[in-house]
Design an enzyme around this catalytic site. Structure first.
Site, PDB file in Angstrom:
ATOM      1  N   ASP A  65     -40.606  47.659 -25.116  1.00 54.97           N
ATOM      2  CA  ASP A  65     -41.473  48.832 -24.964  1.00 54.97           C
ATOM      3  C   ASP A  65     -42.013  48.897 -23.600  1.00 54.97           C
ATOM      4  O   ASP A  65     -41.938  47.788 -22.804  1.00 54.97           O
ATOM      5  CB  ASP A  65     -42.535  48.792 -26.281  1.00 54.97           C
ATOM      6  CG  ASP A  65     -43.246  47.586 -26.285  1.00 54.97           C
ATOM      7  OD1 ASP A  65     -43.993  47.693 -27.189  1.00 54.97           O
ATOM      8  OD2 ASP A  65     -43.059  46.853 -25.566  1.00 54.97           O
ATOM      9  N   TYR A  67     -44.485  49.030 -20.576  1.00 58.18           N
ATOM     10  CA  TYR A  67     -45.849  48.027 -19.985  1.00 58.18           C
ATOM     11  C   TYR A  67     -47.266  48.853 -20.556  1.00 58.18           C
ATOM     12  O   TYR A  67     -47.398  50.025 -20.592  1.00 58.18           O
ATOM     13  CB  TYR A  67     -46.095  47.898 -18.607  1.00 58.18           C
ATOM     14  CG  TYR A  67     -44.707  47.278 -17.851  1.00 58.18           C
ATOM     15  CD1 TYR A  67     -44.464  45.815 -18.191  1.00 58.18           C
ATOM     16  CD2 TYR A  67     -44.105  47.923 -16.969  1.00 58.18           C
ATOM     17  CE1 TYR A  67     -43.292  45.247 -17.614  1.00 58.18           C
ATOM     18  CE2 TYR A  67     -43.123  47.336 -16.259  1.00 58.18           C
ATOM     19  CZ  TYR A  67     -42.706  46.048 -16.412  1.00 58.18           C
ATOM     20  OH  TYR A  67     -41.671  45.428 -15.950  1.00 58.18           O
ATOM     21  N   PHE A  78     -38.881  47.952 -17.642  1.00 56.83           N
ATOM     22  CA  PHE A  78     -38.953  46.960 -16.327  1.00 56.83           C
ATOM     23  C   PHE A  78     -39.793  47.394 -14.867  1.00 56.83           C
ATOM     24  O   PHE A  78     -39.959  46.727 -14.319  1.00 56.83           O
ATOM     25  CB  PHE A  78     -37.626  46.226 -15.928  1.00 56.83           C
ATOM     26  CG  PHE A  78     -37.325  45.373 -17.204  1.00 56.83           C
ATOM     27  CD1 PHE A  78     -37.937  44.248 -17.531  1.00 56.83           C
ATOM     28  CD2 PHE A  78     -35.966  45.732 -17.714  1.00 56.83           C
ATOM     29  CE1 PHE A  78     -37.346  43.554 -18.644  1.00 56.83           C
ATOM     30  CE2 PHE A  78     -35.584  44.957 -18.934  1.00 56.83           C
ATOM     31  CZ  PHE A  78     -36.401  43.991 -19.220  1.00 56.83           C
ATOM     32  N   HIS A 187     -33.653  36.475 -21.756  1.00 55.66           N
ATOM     33  CA  HIS A 187     -34.488  37.492 -21.190  1.00 55.66           C
ATOM     34  C   HIS A 187     -35.057  37.261 -19.816  1.00 55.66           C
ATOM     35  O   HIS A 187     -35.283  35.900 -19.595  1.00 55.66           O
ATOM     36  CB  HIS A 187     -35.624  37.788 -22.060  1.00 55.66           C
ATOM     37  CG  HIS A 187     -36.436  39.050 -21.941  1.00 55.66           C
ATOM     38  ND1 HIS A 187     -37.629  39.025 -21.066  1.00 55.66           N
ATOM     39  CD2 HIS A 187     -36.331  40.239 -22.398  1.00 55.66           C
ATOM     40  CE1 HIS A 187     -38.177  40.144 -20.884  1.00 55.66           C
ATOM     41  NE2 HIS A 187     -37.160  41.129 -21.634  1.00 55.66           N
TER      42      HIS A 187
END
Length: 220
Positions: A65, A67, A78, A187
C-alpha cells in the site's frame, strides 16, 4: 460508474467498475478523503496507470500500500515525490540497481521516469490513512488490483513481473509463466533485503528478456 483512469485501462476494467464491491469501495474511499488525511492525493489514486496504457506495459512491480507519511506517496509503488528522503526499501532497490547495472544512485526517488518507459508500479491497495499502514486493506482494492493483473495476463504477453516478497508473489498467482517472465525474491525492506534481494539481478534479467523479445530496455 465513470472512473477517471487512463482510457485503455478504463476499457479493460469496465466490468470491475460496475460491480457491487467497487461501488462500496468508492463510497468508503470518498468518505475517508472527506473526513481524514489520506494518501496519495485523490488526483493520484490511479497515477500508476497514467503513463502505462495496457499495450505499453513491459514490467510490473507490485507493492502493498502507499507510503503513509506526509509528502511521500504519489500513486506509484516504492516511489516518492522529488525532494523527499528515500524510504529504506527504495534505498535497497537503488543499491541493487547500482550493484547489478553499475548505475549510480539517483538524486530523486521519483520513479515516474520508469513509469514513462512502461513499468507499472502497482500497489495492491491504492489508498491509505495517514500514519496507519494497511488501514485501507480489505476494503476492495485487492480485488480491483487482482483484476488489473488478470487483464494484463489476458491481453498481453512478454511482460516481466518482479515479485518481491510473499505478498507480491501471491498477488500475481494468475500470471501465465510460460508467456511472461516471473522474477521472485525476498522484499527489499531492511528486514529481508540482505537475504536475497541484494544480489538478485532482477534489473539486468528484465532488460535481457526485453531485448530478447525485441523491446526497448528500461533505463533504470
Amino acid at each position: 460508474m465513470d472512473v477517471k483512469i487512463e482510457q485503455s485501462w478504463k476499457v479493460a476494467l469496465q466490468n470491475e467498475f460496475e460491480k457491487d464491491y467497487f461501488a462500496k469501495l468508492t463510497a468508503f474511499v470518498r468518505n475517508e478523503y472527506a473526513t481524514k488525511q489520506v494518501f496519495p492525493a485523490a488526483k493520484n489514486i490511479f497515477a500508476a496507470f497514467d503513463n502505462c496504457p495496457v499495450d505499453k506495459v513491459k514490467v510490473v512491480i507490485i507493492g502493498q500500500d502507499p507510503y503513509h507519511n506526509v509528502g511521500q506517496a504519489h500513486g506509484l509503488c516504492f516511489s516518492v515525490n522529488d525532494g523527499i528522503d528515500f524510504p529504506p526499501s527504495l534505498i535497497n532497490i537503488f543499491k541493487e540497481i547500482e550493484r547489478d547495472l553499475q548505475i549510480p544512485v539517483p538524486k530523486s526517488g521519483n520513479l515516474t521516469r520508469w513509469a514513462e518507459q512502461g513499468v507499472l508500479l502497482l500497489n495492491a491497495t491504492l489508498t491509505v490513512e495517514a500514519h496507519k499502514a494497511g488501514s485501507h486493506q480489505g476494503r476492495g482494492w485487492e480485488q480491483f488490483t487482482d483484476a488489473v493483473i488478470g487483464a494484463l495476463n489476458e491481453k498481453r504477453e512478454g511482460i516481466v513481473y518482479m515479485l518481491w516478497g510473499n505478498f507480491a508473489q501471491q498477488k500475481a498467482s494468475s500470471v501465465n509463466s510460460s508467456r511472461n517472465l516471473i522474477l521472485k525474491s525476498v522484499h527489499p525492506s531492511p528486514l529481508s533485503a540482505y537475504r536475497g534481494f541484494i544480489g538478485c539481478g532482477h534489473f539486468s534479467a528484465a532488460n535481457n528478456y526485453l531485448k530478447l523479445n525485441n523491446k526497448q530496455e528500461i533505463n533504470w
